[in-house]
Design a protein around this motif. Structure first.
Motif, short mmCIF file in Angstrom:
data_model
loop_
_atom_site.label_atom_id
_atom_site.label_comp_id
_atom_site.label_asym_id
_atom_site.label_seq_id
_atom_site.Cartn_x
_atom_site.Cartn_y
_atom_site.Cartn_z
N ARG A 122 0.82 -1.19 0.00
CA ARG A 122 0.00 0.00 0.00
C ARG A 122 0.86 1.25 0.00
O ARG A 122 1.99 1.25 0.46
CB ARG A 122 -0.89 -0.02 1.25
N ALA A 123 0.33 2.34 -0.55
CA ALA A 123 1.07 3.58 -0.61
C ALA A 123 1.61 3.96 0.77
O ALA A 123 1.00 3.68 1.80
CB ALA A 123 0.16 4.70 -1.14
N ARG A 124 2.77 4.59 0.82
CA ARG A 124 3.42 4.90 2.08
C ARG A 124 2.53 5.72 2.99
O ARG A 124 2.64 5.65 4.21
CB ARG A 124 4.74 5.65 1.81
N SER A 125 1.64 6.51 2.44
CA SER A 125 0.75 7.33 3.24
C SER A 125 -0.27 6.49 3.99
O SER A 125 -0.93 6.98 4.90
CB SER A 125 0.01 8.34 2.34
N GLY A 126 -0.38 5.21 3.65
CA GLY A 126 -1.38 4.36 4.27
C GLY A 126 -2.70 4.39 3.56
O GLY A 126 -3.66 3.73 3.97
N THR A 127 -2.79 5.15 2.47
CA THR A 127 -4.04 5.25 1.72
C THR A 127 -4.32 3.96 0.95
O THR A 127 -3.43 3.38 0.34
CB THR A 127 -3.97 6.42 0.72
N ILE A 128 -5.57 3.51 0.99
CA ILE A 128 -5.99 2.33 0.24
C ILE A 128 -6.41 2.77 -1.15
O ILE A 128 -7.32 3.59 -1.30
CB ILE A 128 -7.16 1.62 0.95
N ARG A 129 -5.76 2.23 -2.16
CA ARG A 129 -6.02 2.62 -3.55
C ARG A 129 -7.04 1.67 -4.17
O ARG A 129 -6.82 0.46 -4.19
CB ARG A 129 -4.73 2.63 -4.34
N VAL A 130 -8.14 2.23 -4.68
CA VAL A 130 -9.25 1.43 -5.18
C VAL A 130 -9.49 1.72 -6.66
O VAL A 130 -9.41 2.87 -7.10
CB VAL A 130 -10.54 1.72 -4.39
N VAL A 131 -9.78 0.66 -7.41
CA VAL A 131 -10.24 0.79 -8.80
C VAL A 131 -11.67 0.28 -8.86
O VAL A 131 -11.99 -0.77 -8.30
CB VAL A 131 -9.34 -0.01 -9.77
N LEU A 132 -12.55 1.03 -9.53
CA LEU A 132 -13.96 0.68 -9.67
C LEU A 132 -14.26 0.27 -11.10
O LEU A 132 -13.71 0.85 -12.05
CB LEU A 132 -14.85 1.88 -9.31
N ALA A 133 -15.16 -0.69 -11.27
CA ALA A 133 -15.62 -1.07 -12.61
C ALA A 133 -17.13 -1.24 -12.58
O ALA A 133 -17.65 -2.11 -11.88
CB ALA A 133 -14.94 -2.35 -13.06
N ASP A 134 -17.82 -0.39 -13.34
CA ASP A 134 -19.28 -0.46 -13.45
C ASP A 134 -19.66 0.23 -14.75
O ASP A 134 -19.08 1.26 -15.10
CB ASP A 134 -19.95 0.23 -12.25
N ASP A 135 -20.65 -0.33 -15.46
CA ASP A 135 -21.00 0.27 -16.75
C ASP A 135 -21.89 1.51 -16.62
O ASP A 135 -22.15 2.19 -17.62
CB ASP A 135 -21.68 -0.76 -17.66
N LEU A 159 -23.14 6.99 -13.33
CA LEU A 159 -23.70 7.52 -12.08
C LEU A 159 -23.30 6.65 -10.89
O LEU A 159 -22.99 7.16 -9.81
CB LEU A 159 -25.23 7.61 -12.19
N VAL A 160 -23.31 5.34 -11.09
CA VAL A 160 -22.91 4.41 -10.02
C VAL A 160 -21.44 4.61 -9.68
O VAL A 160 -21.07 4.64 -8.49
CB VAL A 160 -23.18 2.96 -10.43
N ARG A 161 -20.61 4.75 -10.69
CA ARG A 161 -19.17 4.96 -10.44
C ARG A 161 -18.95 6.23 -9.63
O ARG A 161 -18.16 6.23 -8.68
CB ARG A 161 -18.39 5.02 -11.76
N HIS A 162 -19.64 7.29 -10.00
CA HIS A 162 -19.50 8.56 -9.26
C HIS A 162 -19.99 8.41 -7.82
O HIS A 162 -19.38 8.92 -6.88
CB HIS A 162 -20.27 9.67 -9.96
N GLY A 163 -21.11 7.70 -7.66
CA GLY A 163 -21.65 7.49 -6.32
C GLY A 163 -20.72 6.70 -5.43
O GLY A 163 -20.49 7.04 -4.27
N LEU A 164 -20.15 5.62 -5.98
CA LEU A 164 -19.22 4.81 -5.21
C LEU A 164 -17.97 5.59 -4.84
O LEU A 164 -17.45 5.48 -3.72
CB LEU A 164 -18.84 3.55 -6.01
N ARG A 165 -17.49 6.38 -5.80
CA ARG A 165 -16.31 7.20 -5.51
C ARG A 165 -16.60 8.15 -4.35
O ARG A 165 -15.77 8.29 -3.43
CB ARG A 165 -15.91 8.00 -6.75
N SER A 166 -17.76 8.78 -4.37
CA SER A 166 -18.11 9.73 -3.31
C SER A 166 -18.20 9.04 -1.95
O SER A 166 -17.72 9.56 -0.94
CB SER A 166 -19.44 10.42 -3.63
N VAL A 167 -18.82 7.86 -1.95
CA VAL A 167 -18.96 7.10 -0.70
C VAL A 167 -17.60 6.70 -0.14
O VAL A 167 -17.31 6.90 1.04
CB VAL A 167 -19.84 5.85 -0.92
N LEU A 168 -16.76 6.15 -0.99
CA LEU A 168 -15.47 5.65 -0.52
C LEU A 168 -14.53 6.77 -0.12
O LEU A 168 -13.85 6.69 0.90
CB LEU A 168 -14.83 4.78 -1.61
N GLU A 169 -14.49 7.84 -0.91
CA GLU A 169 -13.55 8.92 -0.63
C GLU A 169 -14.03 9.85 0.47
O GLU A 169 -13.34 10.81 0.81
CB GLU A 169 -13.25 9.69 -1.92
#
Length: 230
Positions: free
Chosen positions: A5-18, A21-31
């Motif tokens: 994991r990045a030295r900062s301790g941040t968890i890096r996530v990749v999303l896949a959805d067609d 709107l769902v991708r934006h929503g998930l990004r907002s929730v996670l971040e």
């Protein structure tokens, strides 16, 4: 891939959805949590595979139904792509909780199966657990899997295998069922992480489980878990 994991301790996530709107929503929730950052997103399985091959990430959340290459195909290919390194960890995220999807995802190497209507706290907690090496299945899915597991032809064999576990192995299995990583199990049981790895391997072998998430499902027969990761 394969790096810590990045030295900062941040968890890096990749999303896949067609659905954008769902991708934006998930990004907002996670971040909404400072320790999670979405480093890329894809609209189909082919785009996802290209993205993961060039992007450092810890967790990949994959929708089941996507064009070109669906989520289950992507999971299998990502598992092959990692070459057994375990990084990134892949979880299926979908509105469909059909049993066949769950079994196919687990067999393909997914370490989590999550429903899109899960609470934001559950999703963020699941990402943290996955990044730490745990296995996460939405409790609603587990509730559906257990009767099928007990009624299956191998149900009796699983029962006998559970009886063959030592007390320490049962403790390890219970913690696997709660989604704990090897490091977390070591801390709770006050033993070395290398010792935990040995116990996990023994538990998987005795249960005939091919991966950690299968053991987590079986663990719920002994220790039902209520609630969600925080």
């Amino acid at each position: 891939m394969g790096e810590s994991r990045a030295r900062s301790g941040t968890i890096r996530v990749v999303l896949a959805d067609d659905e954008e709107l769902v991708r934006h929503g998930l990004r907002s929730v996670l971040e909404a949590s400072p320790d999670i950052r979405v480093v890329g997103s894809a609209s189909d399985g082919v785009e996802l595979l290209r993205l993961v091959s060039t992007t450092l990430c810890d967790v990949v959340l994959v929708d089941v139904r996507m064009p070109r290459a669906d989520g289950l195909t992507a999971v299998r290919r990502l598992t092959a792509l990692t070459g057994g390194s375990g990084r990134p960890v892949t979880a299926v995220l979908t509105t469909f909780d059909l049993d066949d999807y769950v079994h196919d995802a687990i067999d393909g190497g997914a370490m989590g199966f999550l429903l899109k209507d899960a609470s934001p706290a559950f999703l963020r907690g699941a990402v943290r657990d996955l990044a730490a090496g745990g296995a996460v299945i939405d409790p609603r899915i587990t509730a559906r899997l257990l009767p099928r597991l007990r009624d299956s032809a191998g149900g009796a064999a699983v029962g006998r295998a559970l009886e063959a576990l030592s007390q320490r192995e049962r403790q390890v299995l219970r913690l696997i069922g709660e989604g704990s990583s090897n490091a977390e199990i070591a801390a709770q049981l006050k033993i070395a992480e290398s010792t935990v790895k040995g116990y996990v391997s023994a538990v998987l072998a005795k249960l005939g489980a091919t991966n950690r998430v299968q053991a987590a499902v079986i663990a719920r027969q002994l220790h039902p878990v209520n609630g969600a990761p925080g």
